[in-house]
Structure formats: C-alpha cells, structure tokens
Design an enzyme around this catalytic site. Structure first.
Site, PDB file in Angstrom:
ATOM      1  N   ASN B 384      -6.289  31.821  47.506  1.00 51.12           N
ATOM      2  CA  ASN B 384      -5.484  32.514  48.499  1.00 51.12           C
ATOM      3  C   ASN B 384      -4.512  31.563  49.177  1.00 51.12           C
ATOM      4  O   ASN B 384      -3.307  31.654  48.986  1.00 51.12           O
ATOM      5  CB  ASN B 384      -6.397  33.213  49.509  1.00 51.12           C
ATOM      6  CG  ASN B 384      -5.622  34.098  50.470  1.00 51.12           C
ATOM      7  OD1 ASN B 384      -4.392  34.143  50.436  1.00 51.12           O
ATOM      8  ND2 ASN B 384      -6.318  34.802  51.326  1.00 51.12           N
ATOM      9  N   ASP B 385      -5.049  30.606  49.928  1.00 54.50           N
ATOM     10  CA  ASP B 385      -4.178  29.722  50.704  1.00 54.50           C
ATOM     11  C   ASP B 385      -3.165  28.968  49.833  1.00 54.50           C
ATOM     12  O   ASP B 385      -2.037  28.749  50.246  1.00 54.50           O
ATOM     13  CB  ASP B 385      -5.017  28.702  51.484  1.00 54.50           C
ATOM     14  CG  ASP B 385      -5.933  29.383  52.489  1.00 54.50           C
ATOM     15  OD1 ASP B 385      -5.577  30.481  52.954  1.00 54.50           O
ATOM     16  OD2 ASP B 385      -6.999  28.823  52.803  1.00 54.50           O
ATOM     17  N   VAL B 386      -3.577  28.590  48.607  1.00 48.17           N
ATOM     18  CA  VAL B 386      -2.713  27.740  47.775  1.00 48.17           C
ATOM     19  C   VAL B 386      -1.531  28.503  47.188  1.00 48.17           C
ATOM     20  O   VAL B 386      -0.644  27.895  46.606  1.00 48.17           O
ATOM     21  CB  VAL B 386      -3.503  27.047  46.636  1.00 48.17           C
ATOM     22  CG1 VAL B 386      -4.542  26.112  47.196  1.00 48.17           C
ATOM     23  CG2 VAL B 386      -4.100  28.051  45.689  1.00 48.17           C
TER      24      VAL B 386
END
Lengths: 101, 459
Positions: B384-386
C-alpha cells in the site's frame, strides 16, 4: 595500550566501517544489518572479562546477566543471519529447469 | 590456566578483527554472503577461545552456565522465527547486546577508573541503556504489541529534553565523584529515554530506527572496548557503529527521508492524518479472483508488486508459482521491488528468494519505474504505502518524499488486499479510487490460490 594508540585504532576503524558497506545494494541491507548486529555481540568477550574478575556476589550476578544477554546477541545474530543468507545461495536446480523450458 | 601468552592473545584478536571485516565486506555479494557470515562467527569463536586460553578466569563454571543459558534462548528463537518476523528478532538481539554493553560498563565502574575512563563509561552506560529499551519498543511496534502509529503526547519533546539534560548532569556528577549512585541514575535515564525516543516514530520509519540503534549498540561496545583497553571490542564496535551509520543513511535515502527528519520530525509535525480522502463512501471497483485470472490471460507484460501483506499471509510461495505459470505461457513477468517493501530494506528479496523466485526476476524500483508505461497489468499484492501517490503529492503526509512505484502509469492495476484499511504508515491511498484500478478483497493467500486455480483451469 596507551590512549593515543586506542584513538588511532578508533579513527581508522571508523573509515574502514564507512568503506566496507558503501557499495552494498539495497537487496542485502537486511542481512548486512543483521551481520553487523551479530558482530557487536562480541561484547560477550567484555562480559566474560568482567565476570572472570568478579569477587563480589552482586557484581558476579550483574556480570553473568551481561554474559547471558551478550550470548543471546552473538549466537542469535549469526544463526538468524545464516537463515536469511541460505535463501540467497545459488540454486543450480532452478537454472537447469529454466534452460530446459 | 594460561596456555597462551599475551602476544598470542593479541594475535588472536587481530585474526578475529580481520575475519569481522571480511564478514561485513563479503555481505555485499549474495553468492559469497553465507560464507562471509561463517567467517564472522569464526572470528567470534577465535576471540573468545584465545581470551579463555590466555587468562586465569574466576567463576568459570558460572560463566559457562550463563553462556549455555544464552545459547538455549538464542538458537531456538533464531531457528524457529518466521521470516516475516525476522526484523523484530534482529531488533531484540540488538537490544540485549546494548544491555550487555551497559552492564559491562557499570561493573567496570566499580573498579575505580580514572576520570577519562569514567566519562567513557558514562557514555557507554547511557547509550547501551537507550539501545536496550529503544530496541524493545521497536520490537513491540513490529510485533503489534504496541501501536505502530506515532505515539505523541503534549510536552513529550520538553520531557525528553529535560531527561537528556538530567543524563548529562548525572554523567558529569559521575565523572567528578566516581559515585555508583550517579551511574545507576544515568542507566535509568538511558532506559527511559530509549522508550520515549522511539515511541513517537511512526511505523514506516521503524526499520531505519532499528538500524540506527544497531549503530548505537556498536558505539556502546566500542566504549566498553576503550574502558577495558580491549582492542578487539574497540575495533568491532567502531566498525559496527560506522557501517551502521552509513547503512542507516542509505536506508533513509532509499525512502526519501533524512535521519534527523525521522528522529526529530515527530516533534515538529502537526499533520499526522495524511490525505483527506473524503470518507470511505467513495466508490471503488472490486473484482473477483476469476476476473483477475482472465485479465492476466490477456496481459503480456505483467509486474507484480509485493508488499508486507504478501509476507504476512505467507503467500510468497503462491505468488512465485503464479509468476512461474504465467512466464511459462509466454508472458513477461517480473517482481517490482520497492527498497523498503516488507519491514526492512531488502526484506522482500529475502522472502521471495525463500520462495525460489530467480534473482533476475526481482527488479529494483528505479528500473521498474521506467517499465510501467509499457506494462499491461500491475498486480499489487498486500502493498500500500510503497505505491501511494500521497508520498509525491501531499506534503502533509507522513510518507511525503518517499519514492514510490508509479503503478498508475500502467494500463491496469489490480490490488489484492485484505481490506481497504490504510497500510502500516496509516495513510489513506488515493489510488484506490482511480478508474484504472480494481481491488480483489480478501486474504492474499486465499485470493492467490483461487487465482491459481482459475489460471490453471483456463489453459
């Protein structure tokens, strides 16, 4: 050893430390951190030194606690690094299969 | 018993120091790395052996017992740990090492050192204590015992400043008076500062903090080496302190962060919420595993972006099998690896290597980012964050500045996700609402095995 000798060694070791890790790909950052973690477990040597000179029960107890903690650091550190690195070892079986297909 | 004289012991230390250097050096090549680790372990054994053979050691039975206890704790922990939980185990090992260095320094303080040695002891006690509790807080955050969000309360910055000032004062008192009382106070302050130092650091930055604490422990060990006049401890500790610092900086660079920004940023930031996504009511497109299988059939260039969710679900083997099947059918399949995918830099490479994914299929971020424009389909599994564009577009976001994988440039993006909840860093992902993006909800492993069945049936 005199203070000047110790300081000389420290300064050289700083440069060496910078140099040895400067070209490592991010792929190997995790095992490298784990290896560095295992190496500072050599504090076990220091813990054995103080425990081996302890003549007071309280000091001996504190020293032995240090020995236990340092042993966990050094033994666990090298074993877990090995487990990570097994997976990076060459896999000839795989290469042959790819050639065949 | 003294079987070795002093110069033989020192020669042994020199051999051990060289082996440690070769170990760190050898870790830069995946093929030689395992041998390099064995060299490091051999160095440690040589060092302990020459010391034991070269000195009269009191309490030998007690010491042997303590070593045995340590081995009995460490070996099962290191052998049984899941590869996904390895970062927190490294953190724990680092913490106990810092604790050991602090205790050694405290004991050495009872031997009546001179003023210079007292100041080195003060440094070692404080840094070692800080590393102990700091590492255990990172352990708690990664293990999910403590929330991974940044923990802040009003006045934390002031409290930390007061505690650090108190530590400096105790250190000065300790050097001037040589009183044990101040050493104990300093140790206690180090322990408290370690907790407060790490608590405000948010989940995504925890790996960098582990690396930083690793360098701290190295410095504490070097301090012990100075106090004990032991050259090997000095060299090994300094090596780790220096290389750990470089490693910390390069990890931070890979995430587009600066180390001072991570450590002190938490005390400055006003926004922790990230993007205002306008509530959870906005429509997202969901797809079933069967739909995904059909889309995969029509795609010739596929990039798989694995994240920690893949690791948690133990789905890395299934992902590897999927890639293998699709490759066998003529598709071009690679894994796009973000430098901090997983929990630590390189963690995802370790996991995929475990699942027998060939080294050549793992493509680093800078390379794969140039390929997305010509990619038909991106399969984001448990990440998600990446891939979150907030890192580029939203300056208030905690991950702002982190380089991301530009998956939105591909023709189509499919997320396999457990839920629409934000990732480890706790930030909403704007990408879910992009018309090119669809989401297959469910456990990554379950979805992947449905997907595998569907793909195989489609032959």
């Amino acid at each position: 050893m005199d203070l000047f000798g110790l300081v000389t060694i420290t300064v050289l070791a700083v440069f060496l430390g910078f140099e040895v890790v400067s070209k490592v790909s991010s792929t190997l950052h995790t095992p490298l951190m784990s290896e560095a973690n295992a190496i500072h477990g050599i504090i076990l040597l220091g813990a054995i030194m103080v425990a081996g000179q302890a003549d007071d029960p309280l000091i001996l107890a504190v020293s032995l606690l240090a020995v236990v903690l340092a042993t966990i650091n050094i033994v666990g550190g090298f074993v877990v690094t090995d487990r990570m690195l097994v997976m990076f070892a060459a896999k000839p079986r795989r290469a042959r299969k790819d050639d065949a297909s | 018993m003294k079987l070795l004289d002093e110069s033989a012991v020192l020669a042994g230390y020199l051999i051990a120091a060289v082996l440690f250097i070769l170990a760190l050096k050898g870790l830069s090549s995946p093929r030689r790395a395992r041998r390099a680790n064995r060299l490091g372990a051999a160095g440690a054994i040589v060092a302990i052996a020459v010391y034991v053979l070269g000195h009269d050691i009191a309490n030998a039975a007690w010491i042997a017992g303590a070593v045995l206890v340590g081995i009995l704790v460490a070996v099962p922990a290191a052998r049984r740990v899941q590869m996904t939980q390895m970062p927190q185990l490294v953190a724990a090992f680092n913490g106990v090492g810092g604790g050991a260095a602090a205790l050694v320094a405290v004991v050495e303080f009872t031997h009546g050192p001179d003023g210079w040695a007292r100041s080195v002891i003060a440094f070692t006690v404080f840094i070692g204590g800080l590393s102990l509790t700091g590492s255990f807080v990172t352990f708690g955050k990664l293990q999910g015992i403590i929330t991974s969000r940044a923990v802040m309360f009003p006045g934390l910055g002031v409290l930390l400043a007061v505690l650090v000032a108190g530590a400096v004062a105790s250190a000065v008192a300790m050097v001037l008076t040589g009183s044990m009382l101040y050493a104990i106070v300093l140790l206690a302050l180090g322990l408290v500062v370690g907790v407060l130092f790490v608590l405000p650091i948010g989940g995504a930055d925890v790996p960098i903090v582990i690396s930083l604490l690793n360098a701290f422990t190295g410095l504490a060990v070097a301090g012990s080496g100075l106090v004990l006049s032991n050259v090997l401890l000095l060299i090994a500790g300094t090596l780790v302190g220096a290389s750990g610092t470089i490693l910390t900086v390069s990890m931070a660079t890979a995430m587009g962060r600066s180390v001072p920004g991570i450590v002190f940023g938490a005390f400055r930031s006003t926004s922790s919420g990230g993007v205002d996504a306008g509530g959870p009511d906005r429509p997202v497109r969901t797809v079933s595993a069967a739909d995904v299988a059909i889309l995969l059939e029509y795609s010739s260039r596929i990039v798989i972006v694995p994240g920690y969710g893949l690791a948690v679900a133990q789905a890395h083997h299934a992902a590897a099998e999927l890639a293998e099947i699709l490759t066998a059918r003529g598709a071009d399949v690679v894994f796009g690896i973000h430098p901090v995918a997983g929990r630590m830099p390189g963690h995802m490479n370790v996991l995929l290597a475990e699942a027998n994914v060939p080294y050549e299929s793992l493509v680093e971020m800078d390379v794969v980012n140039g390929q997305f424009k010509s990619t038909d389909l991106v399969l984001v599994i448990g990440a998600n964050d990446v891939v979150n564009p907030a890192a580029q577009s939203s300056p208030g976001s905690p991950i702002y500045g982190m380089p991301i994988l530009h998956v939105a440039e591909a023709q189509q993006v499919i997320f396999l996700k457990r839920s629409l909840k934000p990732g480890f860093a706790g930030i909403e992902n704007e990408l879910f609402f992009d018309p090119k993006v669809s989401i297959a909800l469910g456990d990554a492993k379950a979805t992947l095995s449905e997907l595998l069945t569907a793909v195989k049936a489609g032959v």
